[in-house]
Scaffold this motif. Structure first.
Motif, PDB file in Angstrom:
ATOM      1  N   ARG A 184       1.338  -1.338   0.043  1.00 59.44           N
ATOM      2  CA  ARG A 184       0.189   0.256   0.105  1.00 59.44           C
ATOM      3  C   ARG A 184       0.444   0.976  -0.462  1.00 59.44           C
ATOM      4  NH1 ARG A 184      -3.173  -2.093   5.238  1.00 59.44           N
ATOM      5  NH2 ARG A 184      -3.541  -3.929   5.068  1.00 59.44           N
ATOM      6  N   TYR A 185       0.674   2.409  -0.103  1.00 57.84           N
ATOM      7  CA  TYR A 185       0.571   2.929  -0.215  1.00 57.84           C
ATOM      8  C   TYR A 185      -0.052   5.024   0.948  1.00 57.84           C
ATOM      9  CZ  TYR A 185      -1.224   6.061  -3.738  1.00 57.84           C
ATOM     10  OH  TYR A 185      -2.473   6.407  -4.629  1.00 57.84           O
ATOM     11  N   CYS A 186       1.421   5.652   1.314  1.00 57.26           N
ATOM     12  CA  CYS A 186       0.130   6.647   2.192  1.00 57.26           C
ATOM     13  C   CYS A 186       1.151   7.512   1.118  1.00 57.26           C
ATOM     14  CB  CYS A 186       0.269   6.489   3.120  1.00 57.26           C
ATOM     15  SG  CYS A 186       1.662   6.719   3.961  1.00 57.26           S
ATOM     16  N   VAL A 187       0.771   9.051   1.228  1.00 56.33           N
ATOM     17  CA  VAL A 187       1.683  10.568   0.867  1.00 56.33           C
ATOM     18  C   VAL A 187       1.205  11.851   1.921  1.00 56.33           C
ATOM     19  CG1 VAL A 187       0.132  10.703  -1.487  1.00 56.33           C
ATOM     20  CG2 VAL A 187       2.462  12.294  -0.758  1.00 56.33           C
ATOM     21  N   PRO A 188       1.163  12.420   2.636  1.00 57.02           N
ATOM     22  CA  PRO A 188       0.849  13.385   3.321  1.00 57.02           C
ATOM     23  C   PRO A 188       0.033  14.164   2.017  1.00 57.02           C
ATOM     24  CG  PRO A 188       3.271  13.978   3.077  1.00 57.02           C
ATOM     25  CD  PRO A 188       2.744  12.541   2.162  1.00 57.02           C
ATOM     26  N   ASN A 189      -0.862  15.243   2.733  1.00 61.88           N
ATOM     27  CA  ASN A 189      -1.227  16.348   1.899  1.00 61.88           C
ATOM     28  C   ASN A 189       0.182  17.712   2.129  1.00 61.88           C
ATOM     29  OD1 ASN A 189      -2.705  18.801   1.537  1.00 61.88           O
ATOM     30  ND2 ASN A 189      -3.826  17.703   0.558  1.00 61.88           N
ATOM     31  N   ARG A 190       0.179  18.237   0.947  1.00 57.60           N
ATOM     32  CA  ARG A 190       0.857  19.450   1.359  1.00 57.60           C
ATOM     33  C   ARG A 190       0.461  20.559   2.802  1.00 57.60           C
ATOM     34  NH1 ARG A 190       5.955  21.880  -1.733  1.00 57.60           N
ATOM     35  NH2 ARG A 190       5.210  20.291  -3.539  1.00 57.60           N
ATOM     36  N   LEU A 191      -0.456  20.436   1.917  1.00 53.52           N
ATOM     37  CA  LEU A 191      -1.573  21.380   2.640  1.00 53.52           C
ATOM     38  C   LEU A 191      -1.886  21.493   4.686  1.00 53.52           C
ATOM     39  CD1 LEU A 191      -3.061  23.470  -0.179  1.00 53.52           C
ATOM     40  CD2 LEU A 191      -0.759  24.174   1.156  1.00 53.52           C
ATOM     41  N   ILE A 192      -1.896  20.063   4.575  1.00 54.54           N
ATOM     42  CA  ILE A 192      -2.685  20.064   5.786  1.00 54.54           C
ATOM     43  C   ILE A 192      -1.490  18.993   6.992  1.00 54.54           C
ATOM     44  CG2 ILE A 192      -4.232  17.733   6.693  1.00 54.54           C
ATOM     45  CD1 ILE A 192      -5.889  18.867   4.345  1.00 54.54           C
ATOM     46  N   ASP A 193      -0.707  18.242   6.239  1.00 59.08           N
ATOM     47  CA  ASP A 193       0.023  17.589   6.897  1.00 59.08           C
ATOM     48  C   ASP A 193       1.608  17.713   7.475  1.00 59.08           C
ATOM     49  OD1 ASP A 193      -2.544  15.741   6.799  1.00 59.08           O
ATOM     50  OD2 ASP A 193      -1.763  14.734   4.659  1.00 59.08           O
ATOM     51  N   GLY A 194       1.740  19.095   6.116  1.00 60.61           N
ATOM     52  CA  GLY A 194       3.223  18.597   6.213  1.00 60.61           C
ATOM     53  C   GLY A 194       3.907  17.799   5.614  1.00 60.61           C
ATOM     54  N   TYR A 195       5.566  17.940   5.346  1.00 61.37           N
ATOM     55  CA  TYR A 195       6.472  17.446   4.706  1.00 61.37           C
ATOM     56  C   TYR A 195       6.672  16.078   5.721  1.00 61.37           C
ATOM     57  CZ  TYR A 195      11.002  15.154   2.829  1.00 61.37           C
ATOM     58  OH  TYR A 195      11.574  15.142   2.415  1.00 61.37           O
ATOM     59  N   GLY A 196       6.529  14.954   4.576  1.00 58.55           N
ATOM     60  CA  GLY A 196       7.338  13.664   5.306  1.00 58.55           C
ATOM     61  C   GLY A 196       6.309  12.790   5.845  1.00 58.55           C
ATOM     62  N   LEU A 197       6.974  11.542   7.266  1.00 56.85           N
ATOM     63  CA  LEU A 197       6.692  10.764   7.416  1.00 56.85           C
ATOM     64  C   LEU A 197       6.667  11.912   9.327  1.00 56.85           C
ATOM     65  CD1 LEU A 197       5.638   8.196   8.671  1.00 56.85           C
ATOM     66  CD2 LEU A 197       8.351   7.154   9.115  1.00 56.85           C
ATOM     67  N   THR A 198       5.430  12.218   9.374  1.00 53.44           N
ATOM     68  CA  THR A 198       5.377  12.694  10.878  1.00 53.44           C
ATOM     69  C   THR A 198       4.034  11.978  11.570  1.00 53.44           C
ATOM     70  OG1 THR A 198       3.270  13.452  10.095  1.00 53.44           O
ATOM     71  CG2 THR A 198       4.893  14.797   9.830  1.00 53.44           C
ATOM     72  N   PRO A 199       4.264  11.832  13.265  1.00 52.37           N
ATOM     73  CA  PRO A 199       3.050  11.137  13.788  1.00 52.37           C
ATOM     74  C   PRO A 199       1.765  11.210  13.773  1.00 52.37           C
ATOM     75  CG  PRO A 199       5.090  12.295  15.222  1.00 52.37           C
ATOM     76  CD  PRO A 199       5.161  12.831  14.096  1.00 52.37           C
ATOM     77  N   ALA A 200       1.279  12.421  13.078  1.00 52.08           N
ATOM     78  CA  ALA A 200       0.262  12.390  12.334  1.00 52.08           C
ATOM     79  C   ALA A 200      -0.489  11.618  11.323  1.00 52.08           C
ATOM     80  CB  ALA A 200      -0.318  13.924  12.219  1.00 52.08           C
ATOM     81  N   LEU A 201       0.797  11.822  10.661  1.00 51.68           N
ATOM     82  CA  LEU A 201       0.297  10.791   8.600  1.00 51.68           C
ATOM     83  C   LEU A 201       0.907   9.484   9.558  1.00 51.68           C
ATOM     84  CD1 LEU A 201       0.493  10.685   6.109  1.00 51.68           C
ATOM     85  CD2 LEU A 201       3.076  10.119   6.361  1.00 51.68           C
ATOM     86  N   VAL A 202       1.552   8.746  10.929  1.00 53.91           N
ATOM     87  CA  VAL A 202       1.458   7.505  11.390  1.00 53.91           C
ATOM     88  C   VAL A 202       0.132   7.877  12.402  1.00 53.91           C
ATOM     89  CG1 VAL A 202       2.052   6.570  13.425  1.00 53.91           C
ATOM     90  CG2 VAL A 202       4.122   7.871  11.535  1.00 53.91           C
TER      91      VAL A 202
END
Length: 572
Positions: free
Chosen positions: A102-120
């Motif tokens: 699978r894949y996930c990718v952050p939204n530039r405007l909402i999540d910011g860059y890269g692997l963040t705790p929120a993205l996890v």
């Protein structure tokens, strides 16, 4: 804006080689490479994977996940390098036997860059899942820690410069780590991911997994080429081998459906594919999704195997890119006005520029910085308000030769602790986040650091050329030799020449472009020339010194050559 001046590369001894146009041999010599090496782009010439640190451990983690049937989640980035890297990872791991990728990718405007705790926290996957980053992760200290607490394994693959502290991942692959012996430090994120797949295949081969014919990973090189060129990494020899192999696939009809669709909406012919098509036509359409909407649109286009569905996704990307161009035009005009007022106030001695506007779009500020950098020959940061709950400024910067942007941010961060919330990047491009009240202080610190390194005014703009051509050299044969003699790109620039001409039959075409016949001074040979976007400033007659590149003109099946003017200055 700072006027450019024409500067010629130093003349060097040029060997005479059979089968190579003497002008092309001269160009190679000026770039410090051997012509025979440049023509040998076999994949066998790639730097071997076993020289890259971390690949052994990373490939073991991936092989274990494949053997156990555990899910693998690719954590990407929202630019073209990240999108192609995700597509290479998903396609390649499936080819190597992974059943749940699978894949996930952050939204530039909402999540910011890269692997963040929120993205996890947003990843819906069971404990034991392996997260594999691509084009990010080397600075994700908190994100990797959050992933480990959630019971995930983490393999970081990145190409960005590391800081003093590394994330506590199961494995890290980054050719720019201090102790890494891999000879090519210029790999893009997609290139690093391709190397991980090569190492994983080798490990599976040694384990006897492939009973029959093993997967042919070279089918992914169209994606590797697109991401490498679009990310503007230096095209050293290793990257040229990767890009040339990808271009060969495109020209031979072997590109994936998504890349074929991007060529179609860009009205470019994949059979004639050049690196410039990837950098100026396909890459911006892919990047537009990450700038304005959701990069998953671009990733799905690259993962699609159905021609009709891929074309529909590419059409969406084309529409988003049109919106991006409109936004960019307005923002660049505003930025130019800000620069003019700023330079009038502080004087032309300012070596670095910081621009901002509360109405700017955070996804476009990097393009604004790039345009203003080109026009002022200074390193530039452009800022827009962030979208999060806390008031922030999100900035993107572009630099000039001799000023390492990411290192400059590190210096400023060390001198002014707490001013910069987050930063990262390369020598020529970087991004950062500031608290709302820190913008003026950062601007002063950045301008001071730029002046310390570059001197007052930043050194001035230069248009670097490969010297003169004779009128008899401007032929279709030479233009064709140059077009196939690359791939040309970052740190391996397309040849540009300069000569003195008389202007004949000048006119405006397409509302904004200057087209003319130019007669070589001294011999009178005439050539067709076009100067894009210069209808307001180019002369209608007289003598000029022009810097230009050669382009093939195959309109209506004809075989002609055209001079594309890069810089024009009148001769009194």
């Amino acid at each position: 804006m700072t006027p450019a001046r024409i500067v010629r590369r130093a003349a060097v001894a040029t060997p005479s080689l059979a089968g190579i146009h003497p002008v092309l041999a001269r160009i190679y010599a000026a770039r410090g490479i051997d012509a025979s090496e440049q023509l040998d782009h076999r994949l066998a010439r790639l730097s071997p994977p076993d020289t890259m640190g971390g690949l052994d451990r990373a490939s073991a983690c991936v092989c274990d996940a494949i053997a156990d049937g555990r899910p693998i989640v690719i954590v990407g980035d929202y630019d073209a390098d990240g999108a192609t890297g995700v597509a290479v990872a998903v396609r390649g791991l499936r080819m190597l036997g992974a059943r749940d990728v699978r894949y996930c990718v952050p939204n530039r405007l909402i999540d910011g860059y890269g692997l963040t705790p929120a993205l996890v926290a947003s990843i819906d996957a069971p404990r034991g899942t392996l997260l594999v980053t691509v084009d990010n992760g080397i600075a994700a200290i908190a994100g990797v820690a959050a992933a480990r607490r959630a019971g995930y394994g983490v393999v970081v693959t990145d190409h960005h410069l590391p800081s003093a502290t590394l994330p506590d991942a199961d494995a890290i692959v980054d050719p720019n780590l201090d102790d890494d012996a891999f000879p090519s430090k210029a790999l893009a994120g997609v290139g690093v991911m391709f190397y991980l797949l090569l190492a994983t295949r080798a490990r599976l081969r040694a384990a006897g997994v492939f009973a029959g014919r093993e997967p042919e990973l070279a089918v992914l090189l169209d994606l590797v080429a697109l991401g490498t060129v679009a990310d503007l990494v230096p095209l050293d020899f290793n990257n040229r081998v990767l890009v040339q192999a990808g271009l060969r696939r495109m020209r031979g009809g072997g590109a994936c459906a998504g890349i074929r669709a991007l060529f179609a909406v860009a009205k470019r012919d994949p059979a004639q594919a050049q690196a410039s098509d990837l950098g100026y036509s396909l890459g911006p359409r892919l990047n537009a999704a990450g700038r304005l909407e959701d990069m998953r649109i671009g990733i799905e286009c690259l993962l699609c195997d159905d021609d009709a569905a891929a074309l529909a996704l590419a059409a969406r990307l084309d529409a988003i890119n049109a919106e991006r161009r409109e936004l960019q035009t307005g923002m660049v005009e505003q930025a130019e006005a800000i620069v003019a007022a700023s330079l009038a106030r502080i004087g032309a001695s300012s070596a670095g520029l910081c621009l901002h506007d509360t109405g700017w779009h955070a996804g476009i500020v990097g393009l604004v910085a790039s345009r203003i950098k080109e026009r002022t020959a200074r390193p530039v940061f452009a800022f827009a308000p962030g979208e999060g709950a806390a008031p922030e400024w999100r900035g993107s910067g572009r630099s000039v030769a001799g000023f390492h942007l990411r290192d400059a941010l590190a210096t400023i961060d060390a001198r002014h602790p707490g001013m910069i919330l987050r930063f990262g990047g390369h020598a020529m491009a970087a991004g950062l986040t500031l608290a709302a009240g820190a913008l003026a202080a950062f601007a002063a610190a950045f301008e001071a650091e730029a002046e310390r390194q570059l001197g007052p005014g930043g050194g001035g703009a230069e248009c670097v050329t490969d010297g003169e051509l004779r009128g008899c050299d401007v032929t279709y044969e030479l233009a064709h030799a140059i077009s196939v003699g690359g791939p040309w790109g970052q740190a391996f620039p397309e040849p540009v020449f300069d000569n003195r001409f008389a202007v004949c039959d000048a006119r405006v075409v397409g509302a904004r472009h200057w087209k003319a016949r130019l007669a070589f001074e001294g011999c009178g040979t005439e050539v067709d020339a076009i100067h894009f976007g210069a209808s307001d400033s180019a002369p209608n007659a007289g003598r000029v010194r022009a810097a230009y590149s050669l382009a093939l003109d195959t309109w209506r099946g004809e075989r002609r050559v055209q001079c594309v003017v890069r810089h024009l200055e009148p001769i009194e």
